[in-house]
Design a protein around this motif. Structure first.
Motif, mmCIF file in Angstrom:
data_model
loop_
_atom_site.group_PDB
_atom_site.id
_atom_site.type_symbol
_atom_site.label_atom_id
_atom_site.label_comp_id
_atom_site.label_asym_id
_atom_site.label_seq_id
_atom_site.Cartn_x
_atom_site.Cartn_y
_atom_site.Cartn_z
ATOM 1 N N GLU A 68 0.843 -1.192 0.000
ATOM 2 C CA GLU A 68 0.000 0.000 0.000
ATOM 3 C C GLU A 68 0.885 1.251 0.000
ATOM 4 O OE1 GLU A 68 -3.735 0.909 2.682
ATOM 5 O OE2 GLU A 68 -1.902 1.502 3.737
ATOM 6 N N VAL A 69 0.632 2.141 -0.939
ATOM 7 C CA VAL A 69 1.326 3.433 -0.968
ATOM 8 C C VAL A 69 0.266 4.518 -0.954
ATOM 9 C CG1 VAL A 69 2.831 4.974 -2.273
ATOM 10 C CG2 VAL A 69 3.333 2.534 -2.173
ATOM 11 N N LYS A 70 0.281 5.313 0.096
ATOM 12 C CA LYS A 70 -0.709 6.378 0.215
ATOM 13 C C LYS A 70 -0.039 7.721 -0.075
ATOM 14 C CE LYS A 70 -2.188 4.949 4.348
ATOM 15 N NZ LYS A 70 -2.996 4.831 5.573
ATOM 16 N N VAL A 71 -0.695 8.484 -0.924
ATOM 17 C CA VAL A 71 -0.179 9.802 -1.312
ATOM 18 C C VAL A 71 -1.197 10.846 -0.856
ATOM 19 C CG1 VAL A 71 0.587 11.272 -3.212
ATOM 20 C CG2 VAL A 71 0.935 8.792 -3.321
ATOM 21 N N ALA A 72 -0.731 11.895 -0.221
ATOM 22 C CA ALA A 72 -1.653 12.898 0.337
ATOM 23 C C ALA A 72 -1.176 14.304 0.012
ATOM 24 C CB ALA A 72 -1.776 12.732 1.844
ATOM 25 N N THR A 73 -2.104 15.222 0.126
ATOM 26 C CA THR A 73 -1.771 16.640 -0.008
ATOM 27 C C THR A 73 -2.262 17.377 1.226
ATOM 28 O OG1 THR A 73 -2.277 18.649 -1.259
ATOM 29 C CG2 THR A 73 -3.838 16.870 -1.443
ATOM 30 N N GLN A 74 -1.439 18.264 1.740
ATOM 31 C CA GLN A 74 -1.746 18.937 2.997
ATOM 32 C C GLN A 74 -1.274 20.387 2.929
ATOM 33 O OE1 GLN A 74 -3.081 17.732 6.128
ATOM 34 N NE2 GLN A 74 -3.021 19.896 6.656
ATOM 35 N N ASN A 75 -2.211 21.292 3.024
ATOM 36 C CA ASN A 75 -1.852 22.708 3.133
ATOM 37 C C ASN A 75 -1.539 23.001 4.594
ATOM 38 O OD1 ASN A 75 -2.535 25.573 3.776
ATOM 39 N ND2 ASN A 75 -2.784 25.697 1.568
ATOM 40 N N VAL A 76 -0.420 23.649 4.854
ATOM 41 C CA VAL A 76 -0.025 23.880 6.245
ATOM 42 C C VAL A 76 -0.249 25.327 6.673
ATOM 43 C CG1 VAL A 76 1.576 21.948 6.272
ATOM 44 C CG2 VAL A 76 2.414 24.214 5.650
ATOM 45 N N LEU A 77 -1.056 26.061 5.919
ATOM 46 C CA LEU A 77 -1.569 27.367 6.319
ATOM 47 C C LEU A 77 -0.451 28.315 6.790
ATOM 48 C CD1 LEU A 77 -4.144 29.037 6.671
ATOM 49 C CD2 LEU A 77 -4.441 28.031 8.915
ATOM 50 N N ASN A 78 0.487 28.574 5.883
ATOM 51 C CA ASN A 78 1.572 29.506 6.199
ATOM 52 C C ASN A 78 2.289 29.112 7.491
ATOM 53 O OD1 ASN A 78 1.416 31.347 3.981
ATOM 54 N ND2 ASN A 78 -0.513 32.064 4.841
ATOM 55 N N TYR A 79 2.894 27.948 7.453
ATOM 56 C CA TYR A 79 3.633 27.463 8.622
ATOM 57 C C TYR A 79 5.010 28.132 8.625
ATOM 58 C CZ TYR A 79 5.917 24.213 11.817
ATOM 59 O OH TYR A 79 6.616 23.664 12.865
ATOM 60 N N PHE A 80 5.164 29.126 9.473
ATOM 61 C CA PHE A 80 6.409 29.908 9.570
ATOM 62 C C PHE A 80 7.040 29.698 10.940
ATOM 63 C CE2 PHE A 80 6.873 33.197 6.136
ATOM 64 C CZ PHE A 80 5.858 32.729 5.322
ATOM 65 N N ASN A 81 8.305 29.360 10.950
ATOM 66 C CA ASN A 81 8.985 29.267 12.250
ATOM 67 C C ASN A 81 10.094 30.301 12.402
ATOM 68 O OD1 ASN A 81 11.046 28.236 10.662
ATOM 69 N ND2 ASN A 81 11.569 26.596 12.094
ATOM 70 N N SER A 82 10.341 31.083 11.343
ATOM 71 C CA SER A 82 11.463 32.035 11.440
ATOM 72 C C SER A 82 11.298 33.057 12.570
ATOM 73 C CB SER A 82 11.691 32.742 10.091
ATOM 74 O OG SER A 82 10.565 33.475 9.699
ATOM 75 N N PRO A 83 10.085 33.509 12.913
ATOM 76 C CA PRO A 83 10.003 34.463 14.028
ATOM 77 C C PRO A 83 10.199 33.798 15.388
ATOM 78 C CG PRO A 83 8.071 34.597 12.580
ATOM 79 C CD PRO A 83 8.781 33.339 12.269
ATOM 80 N N PHE A 84 10.263 32.473 15.410
ATOM 81 C CA PHE A 84 10.289 31.766 16.696
ATOM 82 C C PHE A 84 11.528 30.878 16.799
ATOM 83 C CE2 PHE A 84 5.990 32.173 14.948
ATOM 84 C CZ PHE A 84 5.574 33.253 15.727
ATOM 85 N N GLY A 85 12.644 31.437 16.377
ATOM 86 C CA GLY A 85 13.903 30.721 16.496
ATOM 87 C C GLY A 85 14.280 29.941 15.258
ATOM 88 N N GLY A 86 13.442 29.957 14.246
ATOM 89 C CA GLY A 86 13.761 29.225 13.023
ATOM 90 C C GLY A 86 14.738 29.993 12.158
ATOM 91 N N ALA A 87 15.164 29.327 11.094
ATOM 92 C CA ALA A 87 16.131 29.950 10.183
ATOM 93 C C ALA A 87 15.541 31.190 9.531
ATOM 94 C CB ALA A 87 16.541 28.939 9.111
ATOM 95 N N GLN A 88 16.396 32.116 9.227
ATOM 96 C CA GLN A 88 15.978 33.352 8.581
ATOM 97 C C GLN A 88 15.371 33.055 7.219
ATOM 98 O OE1 GLN A 88 18.916 36.517 8.518
ATOM 99 N NE2 GLN A 88 18.398 36.965 6.403
ATOM 100 N N ASN A 89 14.312 33.786 6.923
ATOM 101 C CA ASN A 89 13.678 33.642 5.604
ATOM 102 C C ASN A 89 14.200 34.742 4.695
ATOM 103 O OD1 ASN A 89 11.989 33.511 3.376
ATOM 104 N ND2 ASN A 89 10.193 32.940 4.595
ATOM 105 N N ASN A 90 14.897 34.349 3.665
ATOM 106 C CA ASN A 90 15.462 35.337 2.740
ATOM 107 C C ASN A 90 14.510 35.696 1.616
ATOM 108 O OD1 ASN A 90 17.976 35.420 4.117
ATOM 109 N ND2 ASN A 90 18.535 33.475 3.137
ATOM 110 N N ASN A 91 13.324 35.123 1.656
ATOM 111 C CA ASN A 91 12.399 35.304 0.537
ATOM 112 C C ASN A 91 11.150 36.096 0.878
ATOM 113 O OD1 ASN A 91 13.874 33.513 -1.384
ATOM 114 N ND2 ASN A 91 13.447 32.017 0.204
#
Lengths: 949, 356
Positions: free
Chosen positions: A390-413
């Motif tokens: 069985e191979v299941k393929v899915a699509t998931q929108n993560v609603l602008n999942y941003f971690n850069s303001p909370f210790g994540g890597a800088q977003n250059n874009n």
């Protein structure tokens, strides 16, 4: 109902103990006639009273205080005697009205005219309530802020037993009598001034309860026609609105309780007998069927309002909603019955409004599409045949999942578009993690993940690490458990800067968000990664007739001519234990919201240089840019669809397109990717570029080629007799998110479905903490519901162990030091229980030394007769290419027709670290000299293909 | 496209008798010999135009000094040659430094007086005649053939007025060392007192994703007509379909100057060019040349259509002319100036050469 008006001496009903108090003053008559014939009659049932500065007469949702010609409170300083009736009238009222009051020996106090007092003149016009207010306390009300009382006259009724009525802080329909006999003795409501100024009350009428809304044959199937018959009257909405039609026709939730930007109020929309499917979901965009579907949606819709403006997170008529949100949720497609209230018509928005007057409980809601948790989803999906992979393929929108303001890597874009506090971020993460774990898919396409690289602190790394925490059981014996480490995900990185490592400096495209992909190395092995660059558009900015660039209300350029969309990510996998390749491309096409240059074609700006708020949308409507209901930029998305189709055509094997195509199922880009059975003209945008290369030139291009993909969810919906959707916008639902497959996968498709965990839910359940009043904590749960605004979709594919694409070896990954070689015993071998299966390996890769003496070859006794797939476990086979030869022996002799040989590639499973995948040579012309070179030398070079230009 | 061999090819075409200047080290009665030969030259490009992507640096003068020294000899039917070049890497992406390289290193065998084969590092067959019909030196249309190649097996022969050659080069390379795949080319020519006509062709098997160069096919044509003793006119043209990779993926960038990449998505680009030229010999020492050139690279049209990239000033194709003066005080010395007009890569080219 017979009219009965009694003229009574006020004194006879006054109690002896009456005292001067505004609480004894009632609105006893309301006149909303033609032109400025507007009047409110007040009667004092207490002692003489002089209105103070805080005593006001107000109207409309803006609570405009009615003022006099001097722009002062029209009531202030006015003394109303004990038992006296006075009339407050518009300063522009006609003489006839004023004469009628005088004839009835009453005083008229005039408000200012519009010229004198603007909105503080007496300007109610039938869709406003009118209230007597003390400070901030509403004392007595007639009407609501929706269309209920235009060109009508109402007179107050006695209470039961001819008792003087009491003030009412909300509009009670039964308190008022519209039928008043005029001087000619005819019942009329419009411009009826007969009783104005007389202290009369209409006879008491018992409240017989609301009328039950019922569609009649003469309504011709129009729900608006049904509603029109009930305007202004108390009604209830039953389970079965149309008795002439089989089954129940209840009202369904079309938009769940949320903020309505058209009215700037929290409310919801119901629709007659079904939620409103976006017309282009089931009908070709622009077709007459789509136009008809749109008209029906408009006809079937009913805006549900509360008498008082609903506070954020609170439904005034359903207090249990915010008291226990986890159990009293309202989802799209819920049937809502037993609502009582008054129907009015809002001409501005062309919609009927139902103002609820009773209190609802969960019993009033029936979930037709109930919540489905991860276990229910798993149970709902069909399973592959026994023994298949069985191979299941899915699509998931993560609603602008941003971690850069909370210790994540800088977003250059770009800047943050997601959570605005660490608390919100933690909530967002928990919900997304729950959703992805709940999908339990082997390949997951992600949209809207922050494009901040692939380093240790990038958003995708942090997300995957969090997801993998749930898979902590490392024992192979427990591989089938939900928490097995074999369920861990790796993410796909891309070496965008060409430094041969995947790290924080890499990205996908140049937007602040990107598409991403997760996969389970235990199930599939990454074979190739391709970033498919999507078109950009570069045209001149939109100008007015004078050639001046037009700006919007924020002073930004209305349409710069430069438009972009996110690049697509295509990954090719090999399904472990097979030699089958599966390419999955995750996409996020340009949205329908902002415009592209084509949207402004034909729009006349005149000499306008700056548009007022919402004028841009009004212009697009006026000039028909969105007549086909595809929103903005459909031509740009068509260009993207062609680019996607063409680039995927360069990849051989089975292919899957997943993601947010920002296109409903029958819109132009989807017709390009699937088929165009009605031969609709599909046009790609002009002046688009792939990277720097022009795509369709100065004028765009009509696209006649389609790519033949199949809509997996649509196919399975058709089999199951249901309709899916993935997104809710305004009052309609539809699928913007799709799972498309090549026809080669059709027979492999076991099941496909949308997981309605998001679109059906109110945004109140999301991670945000603002716009929820005091209820943010009450609504939040670490569950999957409203983890995003788009629903997920999932597809189940089935593979037989050992099957391969032409010329491909079977890919066997080592787990626990051994490989499992699938031996498909042919039917013609006539296998019998007890036959012994044997296997031998021979190494094919001369560059790899394999000590075959260290490879244990098992002998396995069959436990069943006939054709079957047997797994033969070998220990000690190094990573290399082998020929595996399997055979059956019976009594020491080889069973005829039982020998099976296949090429197998033994490799370790992919690590969880992203890997750089070097593409194989694609045979596009880099080499393979053969006859063509000779032919060229002989002068047949003109036969060569030329692809550029 | 600009190749280091351009000049020496041009010169060897001009000075057919250059080897007569060679210093004989020995020459036996049976014909066996060993000779030393070479040339020393200084000069360069004046007011080069950097946009034309032919030079390594944007300068007002680009040095093009060049020296060659070689030995050649034979033992009866076997002949051989070793030739060293010392040249400036002044082409696009070149270092700008003077570099010593082995230009030729081969052994040949005369099958008969009219037929010979060679093996080693040598001119490919078409290389000898790709500029045929061009009486100028360095600033005219460049035919994009493979030039010198190692591992080359070449046959050349003539019969009556006809001459033909064909060569096969195993795993050929561009001047910068990028893989071409195997290279096969050849020519067939008719040579008379009044007119010479040469037709040639080349194909490359492509690099199989190892470099940006994929399969290629080139057709070349050259002709000369001798109008009078002193006036000759020429014509030269080529058309080439060359597959060039549009995608590359770095595999190993340990050496940043020579990153290893895989190449994909080859697209066929068509290049073509042609010229007419003329030569007028005023005296034995003075001669004048001129040419009119046309060149069209599909890559130019592609870039001109691209978003965010400057268009080439000459558009999708370019035309230019040259006028040159050659002064040969002796048969071993030449001073030359060649002026350009139109869409040319430089204003002028000037040099002095001595052959020995």
């Amino acid at each position: 109902m017979n009219k009965k008006i009694l003229a009574l001496a006020i004194g006879s009903v006054l109690s002896a103990g009456a005292y001067a108090d505004i609480n004894n003053i009632l609105i006893t008559e309301y006149v909303e006639g033609t032109a400025n014939n507007k009047a409110i009659e007040l009667t004092n049932y207490g002692a003489e009273y002089t209105f103070t500065a805080t005593d006001t007469l107000q109207y409309s949702s803006y609570d405009n205080v009615i003022q006099n010609a001097a722009k002062e409170n029209v009531l202030e300083g006015v003394t109303i005697g004990a038992g006296e009736t006075i009339v407050i009238a518009n300063g522009g009222a006609e003489a006839e009205l004023l004469a009628a009051v005088t004839a009835n020996s009453a005083r008229v106090i005039l408000s200012g005219t519009y010229d004198e007092a603007k909105y503080n003149s007496m300007n109610f016009n039938g869709d406003d309530h009118v209230a007597l207010v003390d400070g901030s306390t509403t004392l007595d009300v007639i009407g609501t802020d929706s269309d209920w009382g235009a060109n009508k006259t109402f007179i107050r009724r006695f209470a039961d037993g001819d008792v003087t009525p009491a003030q009412s802080s909300s509009h009670v329909f039964n308190n008022w009598n519209e039928q008043i006999r005029d001087v000619a003795g005819t019942d009329t409501s419009e411009n009826n001034f007969t009783d104005l100024g007389l202290a009369t009350l209409a006879a008491y009428a018992a409240d017989t309860g609301p009328q039950v809304v019922q569609m009649l044959p003469e309504d011709g199937g129009s729900f608006k026609a049904t509603l029109a018959r009930y305007v202004g009257q108390p009604v209830s909405l039953p389970l079965d609105i149309n008795p002439d039609e089989d089954g129940d026709q209840s009202m369904r939730v079309a938009r769940t309780f949320s903020f309505d930007y058209s009215n700037f109020r929290n409310n919801m929309v119901l629709s007659y007998k079904r939620p409103n499917m976006q017309p282009n979901q089931e009908n070709v965009a622009g077709s007459s069927a789509a136009v008809a579907a749109n008209a029906q949606n408009k006809d079937y819709s009913l805006l549900i309002e509360s008498e008082t403006k609903a506070a954020d997170g609170d439904i005034p008529y359903y207090p249990d909603f915010s008291a226990d949100p986890a159990n009293n949720y309202i989802r799209i497609d819920d049937s809502v019955t037993g609502l009582e209230g008054v129907i009015s018509y809002n001409s501005y928005n062309d919609i009927y409004t139902f103002t609820v007057s009773n209190t609802l409980t969960s019993a009033n809601f029936t979930h037709n599409t109930p919540r489905q948790d991860r276990y229910a989803l798993k149970k709902a999906l069909a399973e592959v045949a026994s023994g298949d992979i069985e191979v299941k393929v899915a699509t998931q929108n993560v609603l602008n999942y941003f971690n850069s303001p909370f210790g994540g890597a800088q977003n250059n874009n770009g800047d943050n578009r997601g959570a605005t506090s660490f608390s919100e971020y933690e909530k967002q993460k928990a919900k997304i993690v729950a959703a992805i774990q709940g999908l339990d898919a082997d390949i997951v396409g992600l949209m809207e993940i922050e494009n901040n690289g692939f380093g240790e602190t990038s958003a995708i790394t942090e997300l995957v690490n969090e997801i993998n925490l749930a898979y902590d059981e490392v024992k192979l014996s427990k591989e089938s458990k939900d928490n097995s480490s074999s369920n861990r995900y790796a993410f796909i990185g891309f070496d965008s800067n060409g430094d041969t490592i995947i790290d924080a400096d890499d990205s996908i495209g140049g937007d602040a968000i990107a598409s991403g992909m997760l996969y389970r190395p235990a199930k599939v092995t990454l074979d190739a990664v391709k970033i498919i660059p999507m078109p950009s558009q570069h045209d001149d900015p939109v100008v007015n007739d004078n050639g001046v660039v037009v700006k919007n209300y924020t002073n930004a350029v209305l349409e710069s001519g430069d438009n972009y969309m996110r690049d697509s990510l295509a990954a090719t996998f090999i399904v472990n234990q097979t030699g089958k390749k599966l390419t999955v491309a995750v996409n996020h096409f340009k949205s329908k919201g902002s415009t592209c240059v084509e949207d402004w074609d034909g729009v006349e700006f005149g000499d306008t240089t700056k548009l007022s708020f919402n004028k841009d949308k009004a212009l697009l409507d006026e000039f028909g840019s969105n007549d086909d209901l595809q929103g903005n930029c459909e031509n740009f998305r068509v260009a993207a669809a062609v680019q996607l189709g063409e680039e995927l055509n360069k990849i051989s094997g089975d292919k899957v397109i997943v993601g947010d195509m920002n296109s409903y199922a029958q819109e132009d880009p989807m017709l390009v990717l699937t088929e165009n059975p009605t031969a609709k003209e599909l046009k790609a945008a002009r002046k688009t570029f792939i990277g720097k290369e022009p795509q369709f030139g100065e004028n765009g291009q009509v696209i006649t080629k389609t790519y033949g993909y199949l809509n997996a969810v649509g196919m399975k919906d058709a089999e199951h007799g249901k309709t899916s959707w993935s997104y809710s916008y305004e009052d309609e639902i539809g699928s913007l998110d799709h799972v498309l497959i090549t026809p080669s996968l059709k027979d492999r498709l076991v099941d496909a479905a949308d997981w309605h965990i998001n679109a059906a839910e109110s945004p109140l359940y999301d991670y945000n903490e603002d716009r929820k009043g005091d209820f943010a904590d009450a609504f939040y749960a670490d569950d999957v519901f409203r983890s995003s605004d788009h629903d997920s979709a999932i597809m189940v594919l089935g593979y037989t162990p050992g099957e391969t694409d032409s010329g491909q070896p079977v890919h066997l990954t080592k787990a626990g030091g051994f490989i499992n070689v699938p031996y498909t015993i042919p039917a013609e071998a006539g296998a019998l229980t007890g036959d012994i299966a044997e296997i031998t390996l021979s190494n094919l890769d001369g560059n790899v030394y394999v000590d075959m003496s260290k490879v244990t070859s098992p002998k396995v006794a069959l436990t069943a007769d006939g054709e079957q797939v047997l797994g033969l476990e070998l220990i000690g086979a190094k990573s290399s290419l082998y020929t595996a030869t399997m055979t059956l022996k019976r009594d020491g002799e080889i069973v005829p027709n039982s020998t099976v040989s296949m090429t197998v590639k033994v490799a370790g499973a992919d690590s969880l670290e992203p890997k750089v995948v070097v593409p194989e040579y694609d045979n596009t012309g880099g080499g393979s000299f053969g006859m063509f070179g000779i032919m060229s030398l002989l002068g047949f070079g003109f036969l060569r293909r030329r692809k550029a230009k | 496209m600009f190749k280091k061999t351009a000049l020496c090819i041009a010169l060897s075409a001009l000075f057919v008798g250059v080897n007569t200047q060679a210093a004989t080290i020995y020459e036996k009665d049976n014909g066996d010999s060993l000779k030393l030969y070479g040339e020393v030259g200084v000069g360069g490009h004046i007011s080069p135009n950097y946009e034309y992507a032919e030079f390594f640096q944007d300068k007002s003068y680009v040095d093009d000094s060049f020296a060659t020294m070689g030995i050649k000899g034979n033992y009866q039917a076997v002949y051989y040659r070793l030739e060293l070049d010392y040249e400036r890497e002044n082409w696009k992406y070149g270092s700008g430094d003077m570099v010593l390289s082995i230009d030729k290193m081969f052994i040949g065998y005369h099958l008969t007086d009219n037929h010979a084969i060679e093996f080693g590092l040598t001119d490919t067959a078409l290389d000898d005649y790709d500029k045929y019909g061009d009486f100028t030196f360095d600033t005219t249309v460049e035919t994009g053939e493979a030039g010198d190649q190692a591992n080359t097996l070449k046959y050349e022969g003539n019969l009556s007025n006809f001459k033909a050659g064909v060569s096969y080069s195993y795993e050929g390379e561009s001047s910068s060392g990028a893989a071409y795949g195997d290279v096969i080319n050849g020519y067939f020519g008719l040579f008379t007192d009044y007119v010479d006509v040469i037709a040639g062709a080349e194909t490359r098997t492509g690099s199989d994703g190892e470099s940006k160069y994929g399969e290629q096919v080139l057709f070349a044509f050259g002709a000369r007509a001798y109008i009078t003793e002193s006036i000759a006119i020429g014509f030269n043209a080529y058309v080439e379909d060359e597959d060039i990779a549009q995608e590359s993926t770095p595999v190993d960038i340990t050496d940043p100057l020579n990153p290893i990449k895989t190449y994909n998505d080859y697209q066929t680009l068509r290049n073509k060019g042609g010229l007419v030229s003329a030569r007028y010999k005023l005296t034995e020492k003075w001669e004048f040349t001129g040419s009119y050139n046309f060149e069209e690279y599909e890559a130019w049209a592609i870039q001109n259509a691209q978003y965010g990239k400057a268009d080439f000033s000459w558009g999708d194709e370019r035309t230019w002319g040259t006028v040159g003066v050659n002064f040969k005080p002796s048969s071993s010395v030449i001073f030359a100036v060649e002026g350009n007009f139109g869409e040319a890569a430089q204003d002028a080219y000037a040099y002095a050469r001595v052959y020995f």
